[in-house]
Design an enzyme around this catalytic site. Structure first.
Site, mmCIF file in Angstrom:
data_model
loop_
_atom_site.group_PDB
_atom_site.id
_atom_site.type_symbol
_atom_site.label_atom_id
_atom_site.label_comp_id
_atom_site.label_asym_id
_atom_site.label_seq_id
_atom_site.Cartn_x
_atom_site.Cartn_y
_atom_site.Cartn_z
ATOM 1 N N GLU A 80 -39.824 -24.419 43.803
ATOM 2 C CA GLU A 80 -40.038 -24.913 44.839
ATOM 3 C C GLU A 80 -40.013 -25.670 45.270
ATOM 4 O O GLU A 80 -41.565 -26.916 45.317
ATOM 5 C CB GLU A 80 -41.599 -24.179 44.861
ATOM 6 C CG GLU A 80 -41.706 -22.691 45.006
ATOM 7 C CD GLU A 80 -43.040 -22.186 45.905
ATOM 8 O OE1 GLU A 80 -42.804 -21.233 46.378
ATOM 9 O OE2 GLU A 80 -43.933 -22.608 46.060
ATOM 10 N N HIS A 132 -49.074 -24.161 41.383
ATOM 11 C CA HIS A 132 -47.936 -24.448 42.603
ATOM 12 C C HIS A 132 -48.088 -25.976 43.163
ATOM 13 O O HIS A 132 -48.677 -26.280 42.290
ATOM 14 C CB HIS A 132 -48.816 -23.496 43.687
ATOM 15 C CG HIS A 132 -47.897 -24.294 45.122
ATOM 16 N ND1 HIS A 132 -48.265 -25.311 46.254
ATOM 17 C CD2 HIS A 132 -47.167 -22.560 46.049
ATOM 18 C CE1 HIS A 132 -46.898 -24.774 46.861
ATOM 19 N NE2 HIS A 132 -46.785 -23.500 47.184
HETATM 20 P P1 PGA Z 1 -43.578 -22.105 53.063
HETATM 21 O O1 PGA Z 1 -44.451 -22.742 51.542
HETATM 22 O O2 PGA Z 1 -43.393 -20.740 53.658
HETATM 23 O O3 PGA Z 1 -44.491 -22.425 53.990
HETATM 24 O O4 PGA Z 1 -42.028 -22.865 52.942
HETATM 25 C C1 PGA Z 1 -43.731 -21.278 50.531
HETATM 26 C C2 PGA Z 1 -44.708 -21.876 49.082
HETATM 27 O O5 PGA Z 1 -45.511 -23.032 49.292
HETATM 28 O O6 PGA Z 1 -45.077 -21.005 48.623
#
Ligand code: PGA
Length: 227
Positions: free
Chosen positions: A154, A97
């Site tokens: 992401e 992540h």
């Molecule tokens: P969010 O985060 O839904 O708060 O935008 C997504 C993530 O970090 O996986």
């Protein structure tokens, strides 16, 4: 089949988690057989959530973790190895992540090593990649392991901000990534809400949801919109 992963990050005490689970079990009544819903709680709560599910005979959620050790079991203080998770019904691992890469300085190679550990344990890796220099973030993963991974696009600017990435851009990026390697499937994460989930599921195999997974009613609304 579409996957929706609730990433709780470092939120919630066990008492709060239990309240969420009780309410989720009561209210969710998932209608779609095509939706796999995964809960990735903070690591210290994983065993407790697993125990709760067993005790309540609750099968509405699958279990995930938000990280894994890049090393096999051994002398690595503070790390969670695949051996530590043996016997727990953990089926998914969010790896690499952008918050782990940024705040914990994870390297591409470490993420690749984590993927290998996950695959060895029969856990499906969900490898997150940020917008910049995208393919280099999974190029260290060997093809036989990459083929077991879901890669989640992401973009950091979309995370927790309410500024979700336009769907056309998500499609573009996925097409570019497809030219570099062959993961099992692609996902999207970043400000996904009840209002936007359906359009992302049209172009991906699933989404990661953090902010809108914390409140149980909010999350159930999202699942209903995804259906
Ligand atoms: P969010 O985060 O839904 O708060 O935008 C997504 C993530 O970090 O996986």
């Amino acid at each position: 089949m579409k996957v929706i992963i609730a990433n709780w990050k470092s939120h919630k005490s066990w008492a709060e988690a239990q309240t969420w689970l009780e309410e989720f079990a009561e209210k969710s009544a998932l209608t779609s057989k095509d939706l796999t819903v995964v809960l990735a709680p903070p690591m210290p709560l994983v065993a407790a959530v697993a125990e709760w599910m067993k005790w309540k005979k609750f099968e509405g959620l699958q279990l995930g973790v938000q990280d894994l050790s890049p090393f096999p079991p051994g002398s690595y203080t503070g790390a969670t190895s695949i051996q530590n998770l043996e016997g727990l019904p953990v089926k998914w691992a969010i790896l690499g992540h952008s918050e782990r890469r940024r705040y914990f300085h994870e390297t591409h190679q470490q993420v690749a090593n984590k993927v290998e550990q996950a695959v060895t344990a029969g856990i499906t890796p969900v490898v997150c990649v940020d917008k910049e220099d995208i393919t280099s973030q999974f190029v260290a993963i060997e093809p036989q392991f990459l083929s077991k991974c879901l890669v989640a696009y992401e973009p950091a600017a979309a995370i927790g901000s309410g500024n979700e990435e336009p769907v056309a851009e998500v499609t573009n990026v996925i097409e570019k990534m497809q030219q570099t390697g062959k993961p099992r499937a692609f996902m999207y994460g970043g400000s996904v809400s009840a209002g936007t989930v359906a359009k992302y599921l049209e172009v991906t195999s699933g989404v990661i949801v953090a902010t809108h997974s914390l409140d149980v009613d909010d999350f159930i609304n999202l699942l209903q919109a995804a259906d």
